[in-house]
Scaffold this motif. Sequence first.
Motif, PDB file in Angstrom:
ATOM      1  N   HIS A  78       1.047  -1.520   0.327  1.00 20.63           N
ATOM      2  CA  HIS A  78      -0.246  -0.211   0.307  1.00 20.63           C
ATOM      3  C   HIS A  78       1.066   1.210  -0.308  1.00 20.63           C
ATOM      4  O   HIS A  78       0.634   1.838  -0.141  1.00 20.63           O
ATOM      5  CB  HIS A  78      -1.064   0.461   1.378  1.00 20.63           C
ATOM      6  N   TYR A 108       0.955   4.361  -2.846  1.00 21.67           N
ATOM      7  CA  TYR A 108       1.246   5.343  -2.226  1.00 21.67           C
ATOM      8  C   TYR A 108       2.028   6.521  -2.601  1.00 21.67           C
ATOM      9  O   TYR A 108       1.891   7.958  -2.971  1.00 21.67           O
ATOM     10  CB  TYR A 108       0.704   5.451  -1.023  1.00 21.67           C
ATOM     11  N   GLY A 140      -0.623   5.295   7.569  1.00 20.89           N
ATOM     12  CA  GLY A 140      -1.886   4.779   6.535  1.00 20.89           C
ATOM     13  C   GLY A 140      -2.873   4.213   7.356  1.00 20.89           C
ATOM     14  O   GLY A 140      -3.213   2.939   6.683  1.00 20.89           O
ATOM     15  N   GLY A 158      -1.609  13.938   2.436  1.00 20.84           N
ATOM     16  CA  GLY A 158      -2.055  14.586   1.028  1.00 20.84           C
ATOM     17  C   GLY A 158      -2.654  14.676   0.542  1.00 20.84           C
ATOM     18  O   GLY A 158      -2.360  15.560  -0.782  1.00 20.84           O
ATOM     19  N   ASP A 192      -7.568   9.852  -3.394  1.00 19.51           N
ATOM     20  CA  ASP A 192      -6.472   8.585  -3.746  1.00 19.51           C
ATOM     21  C   ASP A 192      -6.607   7.097  -3.743  1.00 19.51           C
ATOM     22  O   ASP A 192      -6.697   6.971  -4.268  1.00 19.51           O
ATOM     23  CB  ASP A 192      -5.800   8.949  -1.902  1.00 19.51           C
ATOM     24  N   ARG A 193      -8.175   7.400  -3.640  1.00 15.70           N
ATOM     25  CA  ARG A 193      -8.659   5.477  -3.528  1.00 15.70           C
ATOM     26  C   ARG A 193      -9.761   4.949  -4.251  1.00 15.70           C
ATOM     27  O   ARG A 193     -10.884   4.759  -3.265  1.00 15.70           O
ATOM     28  CB  ARG A 193      -8.783   4.991  -1.943  1.00 15.70           C
ATOM     29  N   ILE A 243      -2.482   8.184  -9.116  1.00 16.79           N
ATOM     30  CA  ILE A 243      -1.992   5.791  -8.265  1.00 16.79           C
ATOM     31  C   ILE A 243      -2.610   6.063  -8.680  1.00 16.79           C
ATOM     32  O   ILE A 243      -3.461   5.298  -9.328  1.00 16.79           O
ATOM     33  CB  ILE A 243      -2.458   6.690  -6.969  1.00 16.79           C
TER      34      ILE A 243
END
Length: 437
Positions: A39, A43, A190, A330, A355-356, A390
């Motif tokens: 992960h 990132y 995280g 971030g 981000d995800r 990403i």
Amino acid sequence: MGTAAWAEAWTGGRRAVHIGNVADFNAQFVPASDDSTRHGHHYSCLAAFYSPHPAVLVLPHQVEPEWVRRLERILDWSEVEVHSGLAGDGRLIGPALAARPELRRRLDALALPVRHWGATEGTGTGVAAVRRYEAKDASHALFTRLAPGHPGIRVPAQLAVDSPRALAGVVDERARAGRTTVLKARHGVGGFGTAVLTPGRIAAAGGARNLLRRLADDQVLPSREGLLVEEYVEGGGRLRHPSFDGLITEDGTVHPVGVALMRVEDTAYAGATVGPGSVPARLAGAAVPFGVAVGRELAAAGHRGWYDVDFVTDPAGRLAPTETNVRLTGPAVAFMIQARLDAVRGPGHLVRTIDRLPLGARLGQQALLAHLEALARRCARFGATLLPTIPTAGFEAQPTVGVALAATDPDALDAAEAVARAANLALGDPFDPLTAR
């Protein structure tokens, strides 16, 4: 068109070498595992945005050249030199880079500023300050000391509890009184190390002891380390999670960057919005002077580089500081993209990073980038620009992609996000019209 003053201070107005060492940074504070390293390596793609105009990217995962070429076109970058795939086998990038003397000599010969996600052994000075103030009890003590000089700030109460039995007792007692509890590990990154325990959640688990055991088994909280019990600050709504970002230059000067509005899902950071109007002046007016005061303390302790202070807002609109991140963040990515777009296209950009974003199907990088290219054309119809941030996590068991959206109109930003979310999920349905090119 000018560049933001903080951006000039960050790299001295020069391009920089960006090293994606997120997993290395996290490994200083949380139990290392294959999942956490993987992960962190995904990132680390955010290394593309460690400054507004990179010269070199050094990345753990292999990335497709077209990803960086697309960013060059959108952000008007000169050609970026990319070294990727250095630690794709699960190693950390620090040791992998150390094992490549030719690459290290190449980077040294460039004589450019080097920017990392955060300080680790071997990345320069300030590691002691990072380790001190990444601890949530140390940052809380700092907040408590500074808050009396800042009327718009209220610091949540915090209590350290070392015994698991005592911790369960404290949490149960608070639940019986109808109080929600925030539990924090001293160090957590995280998504690891923080949990919000409501009375209902505790009752459903059959008591605090059962719930704490489950959270340790699920690697949400550490199983043996003492935890911090923190007051839950009531509140909600769109302005719930502001964050102040700043940087400290080599001479110890603190440069405020701005205040972002974060999106937090459960207790996990999920993105941020920066730009005109994203945070009301009243909140920013309280966050900035407090954030600068925190920065001066970090500077005195030896930190040099980026940092932030995260807050939650209470019902009265006061800011409650919850933690300091002594590294890039971030929201920093959103600020970097905003600064570059304002410099090359004109001022007034709003930037939202996500981000995800879930994908409805697993995609390799080439297929994912092709999908995002088509999606970018659709976002452009609203006056929004889509940037892949990403691109390497699209083939995970739960595939995701990171993107940034930029526009000068907040409605355009919202529309583009809605389209992006729907189109990504529709990848699982080949007959859904949202997947049409």
